[in-house]
Design an enzyme around this catalytic site. Structure first.
Site, PDB file in Angstrom:
ATOM      1  N   LEU A 194      30.940 -48.445   5.551  1.00  0.00           N
ATOM      2  CA  LEU A 194      31.496 -48.211   4.212  1.00  0.00           C
ATOM      3  C   LEU A 194      32.109 -49.484   3.644  1.00  0.00           C
ATOM      4  CD1 LEU A 194      34.839 -48.109   4.383  1.00  0.00           C
ATOM      5  CD2 LEU A 194      34.420 -45.863   5.299  1.00  0.00           C
ATOM      6  N   LYS A 195      32.154 -49.532   2.302  1.00  0.00           N
ATOM      7  CA  LYS A 195      32.798 -50.644   1.606  1.00  0.00           C
ATOM      8  C   LYS A 195      34.099 -50.145   1.010  1.00  0.00           C
ATOM      9  CE  LYS A 195      29.310 -51.073  -1.271  1.00  0.00           C
ATOM     10  NZ  LYS A 195      28.406 -50.042  -0.724  1.00  0.00           N
ATOM     11  N   GLU A 196      35.147 -50.933   1.079  1.00  0.00           N
ATOM     12  CA  GLU A 196      36.388 -50.530   0.429  1.00  0.00           C
ATOM     13  C   GLU A 196      36.151 -50.446  -1.081  1.00  0.00           C
ATOM     14  OE1 GLU A 196      39.875 -52.708   1.684  1.00  0.00           O
ATOM     15  OE2 GLU A 196      39.138 -52.664   3.742  1.00  0.00           O
TER      16      GLU A 196
ATOM     17  N   ASN B   5      27.136 -57.343   8.964  1.00  0.00           N
ATOM     18  CA  ASN B   5      28.161 -58.081   8.222  1.00  0.00           C
ATOM     19  C   ASN B   5      27.847 -59.574   8.178  1.00  0.00           C
ATOM     20  OD1 ASN B   5      29.567 -55.874   7.468  1.00  0.00           O
ATOM     21  ND2 ASN B   5      31.369 -56.242   8.730  1.00  0.00           N
TER      22      ASN B   5
ATOM     23  N   TYR C 268      26.077 -62.569  -5.542  1.00  0.00           N
ATOM     24  CA  TYR C 268      27.008 -63.076  -6.558  1.00  0.00           C
ATOM     25  C   TYR C 268      27.823 -64.243  -6.015  1.00  0.00           C
ATOM     26  CZ  TYR C 268      25.758 -59.084  -9.368  1.00  0.00           C
ATOM     27  OH  TYR C 268      25.043 -58.173 -10.101  1.00  0.00           O
TER      28      TYR C 268
ATOM     29  N   GLY D 272      36.301 -62.347   0.962  1.00  0.00           N
ATOM     30  CA  GLY D 272      37.567 -62.062   1.632  1.00  0.00           C
ATOM     31  C   GLY D 272      37.483 -60.701   2.275  1.00  0.00           C
TER      32      GLY D 272
ATOM     33  N   CYS E 274      37.016 -57.685   6.845  1.00  0.00           N
ATOM     34  CA  CYS E 274      35.878 -57.596   7.760  1.00  0.00           C
ATOM     35  C   CYS E 274      34.987 -58.827   7.846  1.00  0.00           C
ATOM     36  CB  CYS E 274      35.085 -56.350   7.434  1.00  0.00           C
ATOM     37  SG  CYS E 274      36.073 -54.899   7.859  1.00  0.00           S
TER      38      CYS E 274
HETATM   39  N1  LIG Z   1      38.188 -51.597   6.143  1.00  0.00           N
HETATM   40  C1  LIG Z   1      36.896 -51.427   6.066  1.00  0.00           C
HETATM   41  O1  LIG Z   1      36.310 -51.417   4.996  1.00  0.00           O
HETATM   42  C2  LIG Z   1      36.068 -51.259   7.303  1.00  0.00           C
HETATM   43  C3  LIG Z   1      36.587 -51.443   8.568  1.00  0.00           C
HETATM   44  N2  LIG Z   1      35.798 -51.306   9.674  1.00  0.00           N
HETATM   45  C4  LIG Z   1      36.369 -51.461  11.006  1.00  0.00           C
HETATM   46  O2  LIG Z   1      37.123 -50.272  11.305  1.00  0.00           O
HETATM   47  C5  LIG Z   1      38.280 -50.588  12.066  1.00  0.00           C
HETATM   48  C6  LIG Z   1      39.526 -50.109  11.341  1.00  0.00           C
HETATM   49  O3  LIG Z   1      39.650 -50.833  10.145  1.00  0.00           O
HETATM   50  P1  LIG Z   1      40.685 -50.406   8.991  1.00  0.00           P
HETATM   51  O4  LIG Z   1      40.586 -48.949   8.788  1.00  0.00           O
HETATM   52  O5  LIG Z   1      40.441 -51.327   7.867  1.00  0.00           O
HETATM   53  O6  LIG Z   1      42.067 -50.743   9.725  1.00  0.00           O
HETATM   54  P2  LIG Z   1      43.562 -50.416   9.244  1.00  0.00           P
HETATM   55  O7  LIG Z   1      44.382 -51.533   9.719  1.00  0.00           O
HETATM   56  O8  LIG Z   1      43.562 -50.045   7.799  1.00  0.00           O
HETATM   57  O9  LIG Z   1      43.928 -49.096  10.071  1.00  0.00           O
HETATM   58  C7  LIG Z   1      44.063 -49.047  11.457  1.00  0.00           C
HETATM   59  C8  LIG Z   1      45.122 -47.984  11.780  1.00  0.00           C
HETATM   60  O10 LIG Z   1      45.156 -47.758  13.193  1.00  0.00           O
HETATM   61  C9  LIG Z   1      46.500 -47.471  13.562  1.00  0.00           C
HETATM   62  N3  LIG Z   1      46.632 -47.614  15.025  1.00  0.00           N
HETATM   63  C10 LIG Z   1      46.703 -48.751  15.760  1.00  0.00           C
HETATM   64  N4  LIG Z   1      46.782 -48.449  17.072  1.00  0.00           N
HETATM   65  C11 LIG Z   1      46.751 -47.099  17.173  1.00  0.00           C
HETATM   66  C12 LIG Z   1      46.785 -46.192  18.262  1.00  0.00           C
HETATM   67  N5  LIG Z   1      46.828 -46.613  19.528  1.00  0.00           N
HETATM   68  N6  LIG Z   1      46.778 -44.868  17.999  1.00  0.00           N
HETATM   69  C13 LIG Z   1      46.712 -44.426  16.728  1.00  0.00           C
HETATM   70  N7  LIG Z   1      46.662 -45.236  15.648  1.00  0.00           N
HETATM   71  C14 LIG Z   1      46.678 -46.563  15.867  1.00  0.00           C
HETATM   72  C15 LIG Z   1      47.294 -48.452  12.729  1.00  0.00           C
HETATM   73  O11 LIG Z   1      48.648 -48.063  12.626  1.00  0.00           O
HETATM   74  C16 LIG Z   1      46.535 -48.386  11.389  1.00  0.00           C
HETATM   75  O12 LIG Z   1      47.084 -47.400  10.542  1.00  0.00           O
HETATM   76  C17 LIG Z   1      38.211 -52.094  12.299  1.00  0.00           C
HETATM   77  O13 LIG Z   1      37.568 -52.340  13.514  1.00  0.00           O
HETATM   78  C18 LIG Z   1      37.368 -52.587  11.157  1.00  0.00           C
HETATM   79  O14 LIG Z   1      36.683 -53.794  11.458  1.00  0.00           O
HETATM   80  C19 LIG Z   1      34.489 -50.949   9.582  1.00  0.00           C
HETATM   81  C20 LIG Z   1      33.917 -50.727   8.359  1.00  0.00           C
HETATM   82  C21 LIG Z   1      34.647 -50.850   7.113  1.00  0.00           C
HETATM   83  O1  LIG Z   2      32.770 -53.957   8.029  1.00  0.00           O
HETATM   84  C1  LIG Z   2      33.389 -53.747   7.008  1.00  0.00           C
HETATM   85  O2  LIG Z   2      34.587 -53.605   6.959  1.00  0.00           O
HETATM   86  C2  LIG Z   2      32.696 -53.655   5.688  1.00  0.00           C
HETATM   87  O3  LIG Z   2      32.628 -55.008   5.160  1.00  0.00           O
HETATM   88  C3  LIG Z   2      32.036 -55.104   3.865  1.00  0.00           C
HETATM   89  O4  LIG Z   2      32.760 -54.295   2.930  1.00  0.00           O
HETATM   90  P1  LIG Z   2      34.103 -54.803   2.196  1.00  0.00           P
HETATM   91  O5  LIG Z   2      34.704 -55.928   2.968  1.00  0.00           O
HETATM   92  O6  LIG Z   2      34.896 -53.590   1.928  1.00  0.00           O
HETATM   93  O7  LIG Z   2      33.662 -55.348   0.771  1.00  0.00           O
HETATM   94  P2  LIG Z   2      32.361 -56.061   0.158  1.00  0.00           P
HETATM   95  O8  LIG Z   2      31.978 -55.349  -1.060  1.00  0.00           O
HETATM   96  O9  LIG Z   2      31.311 -56.268   1.170  1.00  0.00           O
HETATM   97  O10 LIG Z   2      32.956 -57.468  -0.263  1.00  0.00           O
HETATM   98  C4  LIG Z   2      33.436 -58.391   0.686  1.00  0.00           C
HETATM   99  C5  LIG Z   2      33.752 -59.700   0.010  1.00  0.00           C
HETATM  100  O11 LIG Z   2      32.565 -60.354  -0.409  1.00  0.00           O
HETATM  101  C6  LIG Z   2      32.671 -60.734  -1.765  1.00  0.00           C
HETATM  102  N1  LIG Z   2      31.320 -60.701  -2.382  1.00  0.00           N
HETATM  103  C7  LIG Z   2      30.564 -59.575  -2.265  1.00  0.00           C
HETATM  104  C8  LIG Z   2      29.286 -59.557  -2.819  1.00  0.00           C
HETATM  105  C9  LIG Z   2      28.789 -60.686  -3.482  1.00  0.00           C
HETATM  106  O12 LIG Z   2      27.637 -60.724  -3.998  1.00  0.00           O
HETATM  107  N2  LIG Z   2      29.575 -61.777  -3.580  1.00  0.00           N
HETATM  108  C10 LIG Z   2      30.838 -61.816  -3.054  1.00  0.00           C
HETATM  109  O13 LIG Z   2      31.532 -62.861  -3.155  1.00  0.00           O
HETATM  110  C11 LIG Z   2      33.639 -59.737  -2.381  1.00  0.00           C
HETATM  111  O14 LIG Z   2      34.227 -60.262  -3.543  1.00  0.00           O
HETATM  112  C12 LIG Z   2      34.624 -59.562  -1.249  1.00  0.00           C
HETATM  113  O15 LIG Z   2      35.604 -60.573  -1.257  1.00  0.00           O
HETATM  114  C13 LIG Z   2      30.604 -54.542   3.947  1.00  0.00           C
HETATM  115  O16 LIG Z   2      30.011 -54.580   2.648  1.00  0.00           O
HETATM  116  C14 LIG Z   2      30.603 -53.100   4.472  1.00  0.00           C
HETATM  117  O17 LIG Z   2      29.259 -52.651   4.620  1.00  0.00           O
HETATM  118  C15 LIG Z   2      31.292 -53.091   5.837  1.00  0.00           C
HETATM  119  O18 LIG Z   2      31.373 -51.771   6.340  1.00  0.00           O
END
Ligand SMILES: NC(=O)C1=CN([C@@H]2O[C@H](COP(=O)(O)OP(=O)(O)OC[C@H]3O[C@@H](n4cnc5c(N)ncnc54)[C@H](O)[C@@H]3O)[C@@H](O)[C@H]2O)C=CC1
Ligand SMILES: O=C(O)[C@H]1O[C@H](OP(=O)(O)OP(=O)(O)OC[C@H]2O[C@@H](n3ccc(=O)[nH]c3=O)[C@H](O)[C@@H]2O)[C@H](O)[C@@H](O)[C@@H]1O
Length: 468
Positions: free
Chosen positions: A160-162, A222, A265, A271, A274
């Protein structure tokens, strides 16, 4: 199905909410009592479109629970999702302490067969470490940790993308499931099939593979996306030098279906939580295995430099010393539709402007609260710089008397501002755009001195520029 989600961050909360929305009984655990308190009082600790509504609905129907009670969480779910953070360690490798702590708790309190699903992004081989930790805890309780009927480990990375997380989860391009080829693996496979069926009716989007390949797939995806961005940023820097327009080039190459339009783009560097950490972690994994990932090292280096490109343009136009200048900054979050400031390009850009003596007045539609917190930490060592940074509640308030407008994040509301008003309140009509939101020629016709990324600077009427 009874599901436990360990970690209620961007991934855990969205996963939990979406699984509850389709009828599962979900228990969300977090170690952060503040997050759980917010959720239990009807709030949502992160900004993610559509999430609040789903949580409100599923809470009202009693299908989602938020708690810090570790034992109750393990006992609740037949399926345990690990969705905790995997931040970079000092050497760039993924810090697995939270994942392994979650695994330890599962072993400590397990009360029956558990499918343990790794949703966090973790290096190849982590599933084996998770398995060993759970087995160790079960053994310590006198239960045979190696017995196949106790648990199975699944790797189910999240894509998923944020800012579009709910939509991405509900309508996935693919669901990657890494599963062991044994009896426990077969049970896990059936459960995962049932769980993801509603998102993927004929299961045509589910890709089953071995666990290591699933773990690797996440990093490779990624890394590929980050590579496209750094590639386009490099091209944009050359376009600047040879007088080509990167936007026209983007359309020209994107029309080739082998290349495609997505993620081409140019901008101020990628940033977020991930790409930066995952590219670093993969480079590190390669190092540990006696291999060098030269392309990814370059991707990272290009991205680092790209975060300075806009400041370099500002310094070329206005001089290295920006003392006494004020900049209006639009956009703080690392991308639109989120309040996430992790590795946001705005952090380096604003710190650079302040280090050159400037004042900064910044606006973001949702990230101001998080930005205040983050900049207070980033600039703790330079209180004089921090004092020159202010945040305002309205986009237009940044502009009054500012020397220039600087655009860092492409929020929708920045796409079509009232240019006449903008010109009338800025000290002079000057825009530095890190996201290529406007047409250079149209800006020149409006009498705006406009600098973008990889786009020619169109001739404008310098008589209207007070500083010319
Ligand atoms: N943010 C994103 O868009 C994406 C993130 N990921 C991956 O998913 C994972 C999580 O990322 P986010 O959700 O962004 O992290 P986050 O930092 O937003 O959330 C992680 C949560 O886990 C909690 N936590 C830590 N240790 C714990 C434990 N032992 N028991 C219960 N809770 C605990 C923390 O307090 C925090 O609320 C990372 O590995 C990241 O790389 C994958 C795809 C998209
Ligand atoms: O592993 C993850 O956490 C996620 O990382 C990214 O998702 P995210 O970081 O939420 O956002 P993106 O839309 O990918 O953008 C990442 C960065 O790249 C930049 N970007 C994106 C696209 C582009 O064409 N140019 C560019 O500079 C964005 O501005 C942003 O700073 C991936 O798109 C997701 O598929 C993945 O699950």
């Amino acid at each position: 199905m009874k599901i436990t989600i360990i970690g209620t961050g961007y991934v855990g909360l969205v996963t939990g909410a979406c699984l509850a929305e389709i009828g599962n009984d979900v228990f969300c655990l977090d170690v952060d009592p503040r997050k759980i308190e917010i959720l239990n009082s009807g709030g949502v600790p992160i900004h993610e479109p559509g999430l609040q509504e789903i949580i409100a609905r599923t809470r009202a129907h009693g299908r989602i629970t938020f708690s810090t009670d570790v034992k109750a969480s393990v006992e609740h779910g037949d399926v345990q999702f690990i969705a905790v953070g995997t931040p970079p360690d000092e050497d760039g490798s993924a810090d697995l302490q939270y994942v392994l702590e979650a695994a330890r708790n599962i072993g400590r309190y397990s009360n029956g067969f558990k499918v343990v699903v790794d949703k966090s992004t973790v290096p190849v081989g982590t599933a084996e470490r998770v398995r060993a930790v759970i087995a160790e805890e079960l053994d310590a309780r006198g239960l045979d940790g190696s017995a196949g009927h106790r648990f199975s480990i699944v790797s189910n990375p999240e894509f998923l993308k944020e800012g579009a997380a709910v939509d991405d989860f509900m309508r996935p391009d693919r669901i990657v499931i890494g599963i062991d080829d044994d009896e426990a693996g077969l049970i896990a496979r059936e459960k995962m099939k049932r769980l993801y069926g509603p998102f993927n009716r004929n299961h045509e989007r589910t890709l089953y593979m071995d666990v290591r390949s699933a773990e690797f797939t996440k990093y490779a995806a990624n890394a590929m996306l980050a590579t496209r961005i750094s590639f386009m940023n490099e091209m944009s820097n050359l376009a600047d030098r040879v007088g080509a327009d990167i936007e026209q080039v983007r359309r020209g190459i994107g029309s080739d279906p082998r290349i495609g339009y997505h993620f081409l783009y140019a901008g101020v560097g990628y940033g977020g939580s991930c790409f930066p950490k995952d590219v670093q972690a993969l480079v590190r994994t390669a190092g540990e295995n006696g291999h060098q990932l030269r392309i990814l090292e370059a991707v990272e280096a290009v991205n680092y430099d790209q975060k300075e490109v806009l400041v370099d343009k500002i310094a070329t136009r206005l001089g290295e010393d920006l003392t006494g200048r004020t900049f209006a900054v639009w956009g703080l979050a690392f991308k639109p539709n989120t309040d996430d400031m992790r590795e946001a390009p705005s952090r380096r850009l604003i710190a650079s402007l302040l280090a050159r003596g400037a004042h900064v007045r910044a606006y973001d539609p949702v990230a101001i609260g998080e930005a205040r917190r983050v900049f207070a930490l980033d600039l703790a060592g330079t209180p004089d710089a921090l004092a020159r940074l202010s945040f305002v509640a309205k986009q237009d308030e940044t502009l009054v008397g500012a020397d220039a407008l600087v655009i860092v994040t492409e929020w929708k509301e920045f796409k079509s501002p009232d240019f006449a008003h903008l010109k009338s309140v800025l000290k002079a009509p000057l825009i530095f755009d890190g996201r290529n939101l406007y047409e250079p020629q149209a800006m020149a016709e409006l009498g705006i001195d406009y600098y973008a990324i990889g786009r020619p600077h169109a001739q404008f009427d310098s008589a209207t520029d007070a500083r010319a």
